[in-house]
Scaffold this active site. Structure first.
Site, PDB file in Angstrom:
ATOM      1  N   HIS D 233       0.683  -1.288  -0.054  1.00  0.00           N
ATOM      2  CA  HIS D 233      -0.063   0.132   0.045  1.00  0.00           C
ATOM      3  C   HIS D 233       0.785   0.887   0.144  1.00  0.00           C
ATOM      4  CE1 HIS D 233      -3.531   2.173  -0.426  1.00  0.00           C
ATOM      5  NE2 HIS D 233      -3.093   2.947   0.661  1.00  0.00           N
ATOM      6  N   TYR D 237       1.914   5.477  -2.577  1.00  0.00           N
ATOM      7  CA  TYR D 237       2.238   6.926  -2.147  1.00  0.00           C
ATOM      8  C   TYR D 237       3.729   7.407  -2.483  1.00  0.00           C
ATOM      9  CZ  TYR D 237      -1.855   6.579   0.360  1.00  0.00           C
ATOM     10  OH  TYR D 237      -3.460   6.571   0.470  1.00  0.00           O
ATOM     11  N   HIS D 384     -10.013   1.695 -10.464  1.00  0.00           N
ATOM     12  CA  HIS D 384      -9.686   2.469  -9.452  1.00  0.00           C
ATOM     13  C   HIS D 384      -8.087   2.831  -9.814  1.00  0.00           C
ATOM     14  CE1 HIS D 384      -8.259   4.316  -5.639  1.00  0.00           C
ATOM     15  NE2 HIS D 384      -7.377   3.214  -5.515  1.00  0.00           N
ATOM     16  N   PHE D 385      -7.423   1.698  -9.850  1.00  0.00           N
ATOM     17  CA  PHE D 385      -5.941   2.335  -9.897  1.00  0.00           C
ATOM     18  C   PHE D 385      -5.516   2.933 -11.123  1.00  0.00           C
ATOM     19  CE2 PHE D 385      -5.061  -2.405  -9.652  1.00  0.00           C
ATOM     20  CZ  PHE D 385      -4.479  -2.482 -11.124  1.00  0.00           C
ATOM     21  N   HIS D 386      -6.202   2.440 -11.936  1.00  0.00           N
ATOM     22  CA  HIS D 386      -6.060   3.142 -13.326  1.00  0.00           C
ATOM     23  C   HIS D 386      -6.189   4.770 -13.263  1.00  0.00           C
ATOM     24  CE1 HIS D 386      -5.188  -0.889 -15.019  1.00  0.00           C
ATOM     25  NE2 HIS D 386      -4.402  -0.241 -15.979  1.00  0.00           N
ATOM     26  N   ARG D 447     -11.090  -9.339 -11.805  1.00  0.00           N
ATOM     27  CA  ARG D 447      -9.882  -8.689 -12.186  1.00  0.00           C
ATOM     28  C   ARG D 447      -8.886  -9.761 -12.556  1.00  0.00           C
ATOM     29  NH1 ARG D 447      -6.498  -6.562  -7.211  1.00  0.00           N
ATOM     30  NH2 ARG D 447      -4.901  -5.808  -8.671  1.00  0.00           N
ATOM     31  N   ARG D 448      -7.588  -9.649 -13.235  1.00  0.00           N
ATOM     32  CA  ARG D 448      -6.366 -10.554 -13.365  1.00  0.00           C
ATOM     33  C   ARG D 448      -6.962 -11.895 -14.033  1.00  0.00           C
ATOM     34  NH1 ARG D 448      -3.074 -10.190  -7.966  1.00  0.00           N
ATOM     35  NH2 ARG D 448      -1.620  -8.439  -8.592  1.00  0.00           N
TER      36      ARG D 448
END
Lengths: 67, 269, 62, 582
Positions: D233, D237, D384-386, D447-448
Site C-alpha cells: 500500500h 504513495y 480504481h488504480f488506473h 480482475r486478473r
C-alpha cells in the site's frame, strides 16, 4: 474563434464522459438510449460547440486570449 | 501557522467526511451485523486435508434446525464440491449456511457472483462465512485471485433448493452377499441415512441385471432406515452380475452404491 | 500556439486573494462524494444480497 | 543561466538517463496493456494459449508500476534536491552507483519476467516469473526475479542516502534555514519509503528468495502476503507523492500563480510519512487468519490518510485559481477559462488531478471495511488504480515531462499541439476504460483473469450489457496506447530537436504563504520518523505476531508452485483427470 483551439479540444474531451455517463444515468431510470443514438448525440454536441466556437461573436475581439 | 479561513472550512468538512465514512461502516458491522472474514478457525495442514476432521468430509452438513455447514476445498483449478468434476454446492433456501473454505495448493478466492459473499482462500487458513439464503436460486462461483495458468477456468455453482425439496441422504452401508448359488434368493440390504434433522422421504432405485426395483422410503431426521431388495436367481445363468442402488432425491449430487453378485460357483482363477 | 509566458494582468498578494472559486469547486466535490458514498453503500452494497453475517448477531434464528 | 541543464549539466544527464529507462519501461508496459485489453474483453483472441496472458499481465504490472514510475521519480528527486538546495550532487560516482544498482535490478527482474514468453531456454531451462506484481506465495517465480527486485530496492535506498547526504551538507552551511520545500518533500517521501520497503525486503530476502533457491521447503503464505501489503500500500504513495510534488511546485508556476500554502504542503507530506504504512491490511479485508479488529484499525488509519489528499486538492486548486486570477480570471467558475489550457504540461496535470478526484472516491470504497465484499478483486479495483497510479501519477509524469525535457536537454519541446492531443487523449481513453471497469466490477467480473467468461453462469448487467462495457474498455485501452505512442514520439522528437534559447526559466515562484509561516517542528524529520515507526509498530506487531503464532514462520502450507511448469504438462494432466469440462 470565440475560444482557442486548445480550449475547444478540452471542452470536447469533457463532453465525452458527460455523454457516456448521461446514458448510464438515463438507463438507471429505465430510459434506454441506444449506443448509436448516444454516439450521434455526442457528435452533434461536439459539432455544436465547435460551430459556436468558430463563428465569431459580434463585438468580441479578444475572446481567444485564454490560450 | 497561517491557514486561510476557507481552507479551515475544508479541513473540517474533510474530517466530517472521514468520520462519517467510518461511522457508516461501523453501522454496517454493528447495526446490520455484517461480519468480516476473521481468524476464528485454527490453521490446517494443506497437504493432509484428507485426514482433517472437517475437510475429510467436504460438502453440505446440517448442524441445526435451519443451520448448515458447507466444507469446501479450493484447488488448481476448481472447487470440491462446487466445481467440475465435483457436483455443485447444494443448500436449502431459508437457511443459515456457514462456509468453511480452505485451499490445498495456492491462494484462491471463493466468490459468489452477484452477491457480497466473497473471500480469499489461503492455504493453511480456513475462511468462514455465514450467509442467509432466502430464496431458491442458482449462483455462479468463481475464483477472482490469480492462481495459475488456468485461473480463468476456475468456476463452480451453488444451487439453493426450495427448503421442502432439499435432501441430505447418504448410503453408509450396504449388506450384500458376494455369491449365491444358482436358484437361491439374494438379499441386498441398503442402509439409508437421512442427515437432515427433519423427516424426509425419497425413492431408492435398485438395479440388477437391467431390472429395476423401486422402493419409497421415509426416514426420520438424523436416523437411518434399512431397505432390503431381493433378487431371485432362478432364471439366471451362472455369471457375475452387477447391481447398483441410487437415491432419487432430485439433488445434483448423486448418492449411490454398487457391487457385484456372483451367481453359481465363483470362477477359480 | 503562442509561446508560453504567463500573460499576467495583475499581482495578487496573500491578503488580496480569497480562493472563492476553489471553495465553490471543492464544495461541489464534497456533495458528489457524500451522494456517491451513500449510493454505493446503501444501494449497491446492501442491495447486493446475500451478505456475510455474523452468527453471533443473528443467534442462529431466522 | 536559466535552464536546469545549464546549471547542472552532469546531474541533468543522470536525470535524462533515468527518464529514458522509465520511458522504455512505459513503452513495453503500454504495449502489454493493449494486448490485455483486447484479449480479456473478447475483442481479439490475442493469445492462442490463454496462460500467456499472465506473463503479459506480470510484464504490464511490474514494468509500469515499478520501473516506469520509480525510474521517473528518482530523476525528479535529483532535480528537486539539486535545484532547491542549489548545489549539485556530492559525488557523481555515488549517484551513478545507485543508478547502476537500480539498472541491474531492473534487468534481472525484467529478464526473468520476459523469459516467460519462451517455454524452454538452452542451458538454464525454464525461466519465468508469471506471479504478477503481487507475487503471492505459494506461486513461485525464478530466483532471478526476487533477486532483481531486491537489488532494485537497495538501489533506491542508496539513492535516498544520496539526497540525505546533499541535505546534510547543505544544512551544515545553512544551519538556520528552513528545508526548502522540494527537498523537504523528497526527504519525507524517502523516509516513508525506507519504512515501507522493510516489509518487502523481509518477505523477499528472508523467505521468498531462499525458498525459490530451494533452501526453504515452505513459506507461510499469509505471512509473506501480509509483508507484501506492508509495502504494497505505501508504495502507491511512493508513486503519488512525486506527482503531488509536481502539482505543488509546477502547477502553480505554469498557471501563472504561486503556491497557496507552503506550510500546508509540509503538513501533507508529514501526514503521508506517518500514515502511509500502517494501512496495508486494508488490502486483506477478506483474508482468513486476520481478526476483524486489526482490519478495523487498518481502515481507520486508511480513512485518515484521505486527509492529506483532500488538503492537497484545496491547496493545489487554490494555487491554480491564484494563477488564473492573476491572468484576469473572474467569477466563481469563470476563472477556469483563464487557465493555460494550451500548455500540455498544465492541461495534463490538471486532467490528472481531476481524474484523481474520481479515483479518490473509488479508493474510499476500497478502503471501507465491509463494503469491500462488493468490490474485492473485481474489475472495479483496476478501474480504481488506473485512475490513481494510471492517471494521477502516469499522466502527471508524462505532462511534467513536457516541462522537464526542455530543462534537461536545452531543446524545445517537439510539438506542443501533439503533446496537448496526447494528454487529452489519455483523459478520454481513461474515462472510457476506467468507468467501464468500475461498472463491470460491480457486476462481479473479476480482475486478473484472461478470459472472464464462464460455462455455468453469466454476469447480469443491471444497466447496459457486458458487451457494451467490454467495448468501452477495449476502446479506452486502445486510445491510451495511442496516447503513449504519441508521448514517445514527442519525447524522441524533442531529443532530436535543435538547441533553443527560448526555454522558460526553471525558477519556482515563492509561495503565497511561505515556510516562515510554518512552525519549526514541521522540519523536525527525526520526530516524524519516530512517530511513523511507532504507528507502524502499533499497527503491525499484533497482526504479524498472531499470523506467526497461528501458522508458524514457515507454514502451514506454502509448498512451492513454480510458475515455470510447462503449460502443456498442466493441460495434459488436467485433461486426463477430467477436471476441466472444456
Amino acid at each position: 474563434m470565440r475560444i482557442s483551439r486548445s480550449s475547444l479540444l478540452i471542452l470536447a474531451a469533457f463532453m465525452i464522459p458527460v455523454v457516456v455517463e448521461f446514458r448510464t444515468l438515463l438507463l438507471m431510470f429505465g430510459i434506454d438510449v441506444s449506443i448509436e443514438a448516444a454516439v450521434a448525440a455526442s457528435v452533434a454536441a461536439v459539432a455544436a460547440v465547435t460551430l459556436w466556437a468558430v463563428i465569431p461573436a459580434r463585438g468580441d475581439h479578444d475572446g481567444a486570449e485564454t490560450a | 501557522m497561517n491557514v486561510h479561513q476557507y481552507e479551515r472550512y475544508w479541513l473540517i468538512a474533510a474530517l466530517v467526511l472521514i468520520v462519517a465514512i467510518i461511522a457508516t461502516v461501523t453501522y454496517g458491522a454493528v447495526g446490520i451485523g455484517i461480519a468480516m472474514i476473521d481468524d476464528s478457525e485454527e490453521t490446517v495442514d494443506p497437504d493432509a486435508l484428507g485426514e482433517h476432521e472437517r475437510f475429510s468430509e467436504t460438502g453440505t452438513h446440517q448442524v441445526g434446525e435451519n443451520e448448515y455447514e458447507v466444507n469446501v476445498i479450493a484447488w488448481q483449478f476448481s472447487y470440491e464440491p462446487g466445481g467440475s468434476p465435483d457436483p455443485p454446492i447444494e443448500v436449502p433456501a431459508g437457511s443459515e449456511v456457514t462456509f468453511y473454505v480452505t485451499s490445498e495448493d495456492v491462494i484462491h478466492s471463493f466468490s459468489v457472483v452477484g452477491t457480497n459473499v466473497n473471500t480469499m482462500v489461503i492455504p493453511g487458513e480456513v475462511a468462514t462465512m455465514t450467509v442467509e439464503f432466502d430464496e431458491a436460486t442458482e449462483y455462479g462461483l468463481l475464483c477472482n485471485e490469480y492462481c495459475g495458468e488456468l485461473h480463468h477456468d476456475m468456476e463452480g455453482e451453488i444451487i439453493v433448493h426450495p427448503e421442502e425439496e432439499f435432501d441430505l441422504f447418504e448410503i453408509p452401508a450396504v449388506d450384500a452377499p458376494e455369491q449365491v448359488d444358482a436358484g437361491e434368493e439374494a438379499e441386498i440390504t441398503v442402509t439409508l441415512a437421512n442427515e437432515r434433522h427433519q423427516e424426509r422421504s425419497t425413492t431408492l432405485a435398485f438395479e440388477f441385471d437391467g431390472d429395476e426395483q423401486r422402493e419409497d422410503v421415509t426416514v426420520d431426521g438424523e436416523s437411518t432406515e434399512e431397505v432390503t431388495f431381493t433378487v431371485d436367481t432362478t432364471d439366471l445363468e451362472d455369471d457375475d452380475y452387477s447391481w447398483s442402488v441410487t437415491v432419487e432425491d432430485g439433488m445434483e449430487r448423486t448418492v449411490d452404491e454398487s457391487g457385484q453378485l456372483t451367481v453359481g460357483e465363483p470362477e477359480e482363477d | 500556439m503562442a509561446l508560453e509566458e504567463p500573460q499576467q494582468k495583475r499581482q495578487l498578494g496573500h491578503d488580496e486573494f480569497d480562493p472563492v472559486g476553489t471553495l465553490a469547486l471543492i464544495g461541489l466535490y464534497f456533495l458528489v462524494l457524500v451522494a456517491m458514498w451513500l449510493f454505493m453503500y446503501f444501494v449497491e452494497f446492501l442491495g447486493n444480497d446475500p451478505t456475510v453475517v455474523g452468527t453471533l448477531v443473528t443467534g442462529g434464528a431466522i | 543561466m536559466s535552464t536546469y541543464v545549464e546549471r547542472f549539466p552532469a546531474e541533468a544527464k543522470v536525470i535524462r538517463s533515468a527518464f529514458y529507462v522509465s520511458f522504455v519501461s512505459l513503452a513495453i508496459g503500454a504495449l502489454m496493456g493493449l494486448l490485455q485489453t483486447l484479449h480479456r474483453t473478447g475483442m481479439f483472441e490475442v493469445f492462442s494459449e490463454p496462460g500467456t496472458y499472465y506473463t503479459v499481465l506480470t510484464t504490464h504490472g511490474v514494468f509500469l508500476v515499478i520501473a516506469f514510475t520509480i525510474w521517473f521519480l528518482v530523476g525528479v528527486f535529483v532535480w528537486a534536491v539539486t535545484t532547491s538546495l542549489d548545489r549539485g550532487v556530492e559525488s557523481l560516482r555515488f549517484t551513478w552507483s545507485w543508478y547502476g544498482l537500480m539498472s541491474l535490478g531492473t534487468a534481472l527482474a525484467g529478464i526473468a519476467i520476459l523469459a516467460g514468453f519462451v517455454d524452454d531456454w538452452p542451458i538454464v531451462g525454464d525461466v519465468s516469473a508469471d506471479v504478477l506484481f503481487t507475487f503471492y506465495a505459494p506461486l513461485q517465480a525464478h530466483p532471478m526475479f526476487y533477486l532483481g527486485l531486491a537489488i532494485f530496492i537497495v538501489g533506491t535506498w542508496v539513492a535516498g542516502v544520496d539526497w540525505f547526504r546533499s541535505w546534510w551538507v547543505w544544512k551544515q552551511e545553512n544551519p538556520d534555514e528552513r528545508i526548502p520545500l522540494p527537498t523537504f518533500m523528497v526527504l519525507t517521501t524517502m523516509l516513508m519509503w525506507y519504512i515501507a520497503t522493510l516489509g518487502v525486503a523481509v518477505a523477499v530476502l528472508a523467505f521468498l528468495l531462499p525458498w525459490s533457491l530451494g533452501l526453504l521447503e515452505t513459506v507461510n503464505p499469509l505471512l509473506t502476503r501480509t509483508l507484501f501489503w506492508f509495502f504494497g500500500h505505501p508504495v502507491v504513495y511512493f508513486w503519488l507523492m512525486p506527482a503531488y510534488m509536481m502539482w505543488y511546485l509546477l502547477l502553480p508556476k505554469i498557471s501563472g500563480g504561486r503556491l497557496f500554502s507552503d506550510p500546508l504542503a509540509r503538513v501533507v507530506f508529514i501526514l503521508f510519512l506517518i500514515l502511509s504504512v500502517p494501512t496495508g491490511i486494508h488490502h486483506q479485508y477478506l483474508d482468513p487468519g486476520i481478526s476483524e479488529g486489526f482490519k478495523f484499525i487498518a481502515m481507520t488509519n486508511t480513512m485518515f490518510l484521505l486527509l492529506p489528499s483532500l488538503l492537497t486538492a484545496f491547496t493545489v486548486v487554490a494555487s491554480m485559481e491564484h494563477g488564473a486570477r492573476q491572468r484576469g480570471g473572474e467569477g466563481h467558475f469563470g476563472w477556469l477559462k483563464a487557465l493555460p489550457w494550451g500548455n500540455p504540461a498544465f492541461t495534463g496535470m490538471a486532467l490528472a488531478g481531476l481524474m484523481f478526484a474520481a479515483g479518490g472516491f473509488s479508493g474510499m470504497i476500497n478502503a471501507g471495511m465491509n463494503i469491500n465484499y462488493l468490490v474485492h478483486n473485481s474489475f472495479w479495483v483496476p478501474g480504481h488504480f488506473h485512475l490513481t497510479v494510471g492517471t494521477a501519477v502516469a499522466l502527471t509524469f508524462m505532462a511534467s515531462t513536457y516541462w522537464f525535457l526542455p530543462q534537461l536537454t536545452g531543446r524545445k519541446l517537439f510539438s506542443r499541439p501533439l503533446a496537448l492531443v496526447q494528454v487529452v487523449l489519455w483523459f478520454v481513453g481513461m474515462t472510457f476504460m476506467s468507468n467501464a471497469m468500475h461498472r463491470a466490477g460491480l457486476l462481479g467480473i473479476p480482475r486478473r483473469t484472461a478470459e472472464p467468461w464462464y460455462d455455468g453462469f453469466e454476469f447480469e448487467a443491471g444497466v447496459g450489457s457486458v458487451g457494451e462495457l467490454n467495448a468501452q474498455i477495449a476502446l479506452g485501452g486502445t486510445l491510451l496506447t495511442l496516447s503513449v505512442a504519441i508521448f514517445l514520439v514527442v519525447v524522441i522528437g524533442t531529443a532530436l530537436n535543435g538547441k533553443s534559447s527560448e526555454i522558460e526559466t526553471s525558477v519556482i515562484p515563492e509561495p503565497l504563504s511561505g515556510p516562515e509561516d510554518s512552525p519549526l517542528v514541521l522540519d523536525n524529520l527525526k520526530l516524524w520518523t519516530v512517530i511513523a515507526v511507532v504507528l507502524v509498530v502499533l499497527a503491525y506487531t499484533l497482526p504479524l505476531a498472531s499470523i506467526i503464532d497461528r501458522g508458524g514462520l514457515l507454514g502451514p502450507g506454502g509448498r512451492a508452485f513454480p510458475m515455470s511448469l510447462d503449460s502443456l504438462v498442466v493441460l495434459a494432466q488436467l485433461a486426463t483427470e477430467g477436471a476441466l469440462p472444456r
